[in-house]
Write a protein that holds these residues in place. Structure first.
Motif, mmCIF file in Angstrom:
data_model
loop_
_atom_site.group_PDB
_atom_site.id
_atom_site.type_symbol
_atom_site.label_atom_id
_atom_site.label_comp_id
_atom_site.label_asym_id
_atom_site.label_seq_id
_atom_site.Cartn_x
_atom_site.Cartn_y
_atom_site.Cartn_z
ATOM 1 N N GLU A 23 0.832 -1.201 0.000
ATOM 2 C CA GLU A 23 0.000 0.000 0.000
ATOM 3 C C GLU A 23 0.868 1.253 0.000
ATOM 4 N N ALA A 24 1.946 1.204 0.776
ATOM 5 C CA ALA A 24 2.847 2.355 0.874
ATOM 6 C C ALA A 24 3.520 2.641 -0.462
ATOM 7 N N ALA A 25 3.918 1.599 -1.174
ATOM 8 C CA ALA A 25 4.571 1.797 -2.471
ATOM 9 C C ALA A 25 3.622 2.462 -3.461
ATOM 10 N N ASP A 26 2.382 2.021 -3.473
ATOM 11 C CA ASP A 26 1.379 2.629 -4.355
ATOM 12 C C ASP A 26 1.125 4.087 -3.973
ATOM 13 N N ALA A 27 1.003 4.337 -2.667
ATOM 14 C CA ALA A 27 0.726 5.691 -2.197
ATOM 15 C C ALA A 27 1.878 6.632 -2.525
ATOM 16 N N LEU A 28 3.095 6.154 -2.368
ATOM 17 C CA LEU A 28 4.264 6.979 -2.664
ATOM 18 C C LEU A 28 4.280 7.399 -4.130
ATOM 19 N N LYS A 29 3.932 6.457 -5.000
ATOM 20 C CA LYS A 29 3.905 6.762 -6.437
ATOM 21 C C LYS A 29 2.817 7.800 -6.747
ATOM 22 N N ARG A 30 1.613 7.629 -6.173
ATOM 23 C CA ARG A 30 0.538 8.602 -6.383
ATOM 24 C C ARG A 30 0.957 9.993 -5.919
ATOM 25 N N TRP A 31 1.560 10.016 -4.755
ATOM 26 C CA TRP A 31 1.954 11.289 -4.171
ATOM 27 C C TRP A 31 2.995 11.993 -5.057
ATOM 28 N N GLU A 32 3.982 11.244 -5.505
ATOM 29 C CA GLU A 32 5.021 11.816 -6.362
ATOM 30 C C GLU A 32 4.432 12.372 -7.660
ATOM 31 N N ASP A 33 3.487 11.649 -8.229
ATOM 32 C CA ASP A 33 2.874 12.079 -9.486
ATOM 33 C C ASP A 33 2.025 13.343 -9.310
ATOM 34 N N ASP A 34 1.368 13.464 -8.162
ATOM 35 C CA ASP A 34 0.363 14.518 -7.975
ATOM 36 C C ASP A 34 0.755 15.567 -6.947
ATOM 37 N N VAL A 35 2.026 15.631 -6.575
ATOM 38 C CA VAL A 35 2.430 16.511 -5.484
ATOM 39 C C VAL A 35 2.065 17.968 -5.746
ATOM 40 N N GLY A 36 2.084 18.403 -7.005
ATOM 41 C CA GLY A 36 1.738 19.781 -7.320
ATOM 42 C C GLY A 36 0.319 20.135 -6.915
ATOM 43 N N VAL A 37 -0.608 19.201 -7.130
ATOM 44 C CA VAL A 37 -2.007 19.417 -6.758
ATOM 45 C C VAL A 37 -2.199 19.206 -5.257
ATOM 46 N N LEU A 38 -1.568 18.171 -4.736
ATOM 47 C CA LEU A 38 -1.728 17.824 -3.327
ATOM 48 C C LEU A 38 -1.152 18.894 -2.402
ATOM 49 N N ARG A 193 -0.918 7.450 7.830
ATOM 50 C CA ARG A 193 -0.441 8.510 6.928
ATOM 51 C C ARG A 193 -1.046 8.348 5.539
ATOM 52 N N ILE A 194 -1.186 7.114 5.072
ATOM 53 C CA ILE A 194 -1.798 6.880 3.762
ATOM 54 C C ILE A 194 -3.269 7.280 3.792
ATOM 55 N N GLY A 195 -3.934 7.018 4.911
ATOM 56 C CA GLY A 195 -5.332 7.423 5.040
ATOM 57 C C GLY A 195 -5.499 8.924 4.895
ATOM 58 N N ALA A 196 -4.594 9.682 5.532
ATOM 59 C CA ALA A 196 -4.659 11.139 5.431
ATOM 60 C C ALA A 196 -4.371 11.594 4.001
ATOM 61 N N LEU A 197 -3.412 10.944 3.341
ATOM 62 C CA LEU A 197 -3.106 11.265 1.944
ATOM 63 C C LEU A 197 -4.315 11.007 1.059
ATOM 64 N N ASN A 198 -4.953 9.864 1.240
ATOM 65 C CA ASN A 198 -6.114 9.525 0.418
ATOM 66 C C ASN A 198 -7.249 10.524 0.610
ATOM 67 N N ASP A 199 -7.445 10.946 1.837
ATOM 68 C CA ASP A 199 -8.480 11.932 2.116
ATOM 69 C C ASP A 199 -8.170 13.246 1.394
ATOM 70 N N ALA A 200 -6.927 13.688 1.481
ATOM 71 C CA ALA A 200 -6.518 14.929 0.810
ATOM 72 C C ALA A 200 -6.643 14.798 -0.698
ATOM 73 N N GLY A 201 -6.240 13.645 -1.225
ATOM 74 C CA GLY A 201 -6.305 13.438 -2.670
ATOM 75 C C GLY A 201 -7.725 13.451 -3.193
ATOM 76 N N ARG A 202 -8.644 12.827 -2.468
ATOM 77 C CA ARG A 202 -10.034 12.833 -2.905
ATOM 78 C C ARG A 202 -10.595 14.254 -2.930
#
Length: 244
Positions: A23-38, A193-202
């Motif tokens: 889960e962490a590996a997937d989240a890290l990739k999402r975060w890296e791709d979308d950091v500008g928006v996040l 931490r992934i839960g908080a990231l997912n909430d922010a991303g949504r």
């Protein structure tokens, strides 16, 4: 709101460390791709770097404690099986008891069933125990084709297995701290931490109308379920509601 160490440990106990790592590996990739928006939602480069360090710590701990990881995985797997069996039995028991309640005139069984379902707040074992008592009390009135004797026997076995896999709060308080606590703590921190990231991303991508991106911000290796004590079970810590 910040979580205590004990809360992180309790959260981490619910998952196998391998699933958390995936889960962490997937989240890290999402975060890296979308950091500008996040970044507009409190998840910019500084937070991303901190998460990367947390994931690296988690990876190092998994490599350093293979025996403890194996013991934890076995315990989580056992708990998962006990939970699934208990949920399946409850579905079967309630179907039969609900049918019997519809035949009643005074509504007493219906009230008892509502009370039984309400015991979930005290734990799945409490609800299962209450439902089992109702099956035992009304066994003679159940449809013979439903196998009342087997229903009671299976419920008894499910309750025993559940309590063996998931000790009661009283037992847990008196038990010595297992050597998986450090791993549980690390798992809990990563999952939260992934839960908080997912909430922010949504929130971030919902504001942009990007539905496909919104749906990406959820757990992919940890499933949300009503019972929340074992592997693959989470309702996204840090999020205000269960994942969509």
């Amino acid at each position: 709101m910040a979580m205590t160490r004990a809360e992180y440990v309790a959260l981490g106990k619910r998952f196998g460390s391998g699933r958390v790592a995936e889960e962490a590996a997937d989240a890290l990739k999402r975060w890296e791709d979308d950091v500008g928006v996040l970044a507009l939602y409190g998840h910019g480069q500084k937070a991303l770097t901190a998460f990367g360090a947390l994931v690296a710590e988690h990876t190092a701990l998994r490599k350093a404690r293979p025996e403890a990881i194996a013991r934890k995985t076995e315990a989580v797997t056992r708990a998962r099986g006990a939970l699934d069996a208990s949920e399946a039995w409850l579905a079967r028991a309630y179907t039969n008891l609900d049918a019997l309640a519809r035949e009643g005139q005074d509504g007493s069984l219906g009230h008892a069933l509502a009370a039984s379902r309400g015991r979930r707040i005290d734990g799945l074992d409490a609800e299962l125990e209450a439902a089992l008592a109702l099956c035992q009390a009304h066994k003679a009135a159940l449809d013979p084709d439903s196998g009342p004797d087997a229903l009671v026997a299976d419920g008894t076995a499910a309750l025993t297995a559940l309590r063996e896999a998931l000790p009661s709060k009283a037992t847990a308080k008196s038990a010595p701290v297992e050597d998986t606590e450090e791993i549980d703590y690390a798992d809990g921190r990563v999952v939260e931490r992934i839960g908080a990231l997912n909430d922010a991303g949504r929130k971030a991508f919902r504001s942009r109308g990007q539905r496909a991106k919104v749906s990406a911000y959820k757990y992919h290796h940890l499933r949300a379920r009503p019972s929340d004590t074992a592997d693959d079970v989470v309702a996204e810590p840090g999020a205000p509601a269960a994942p969509t």
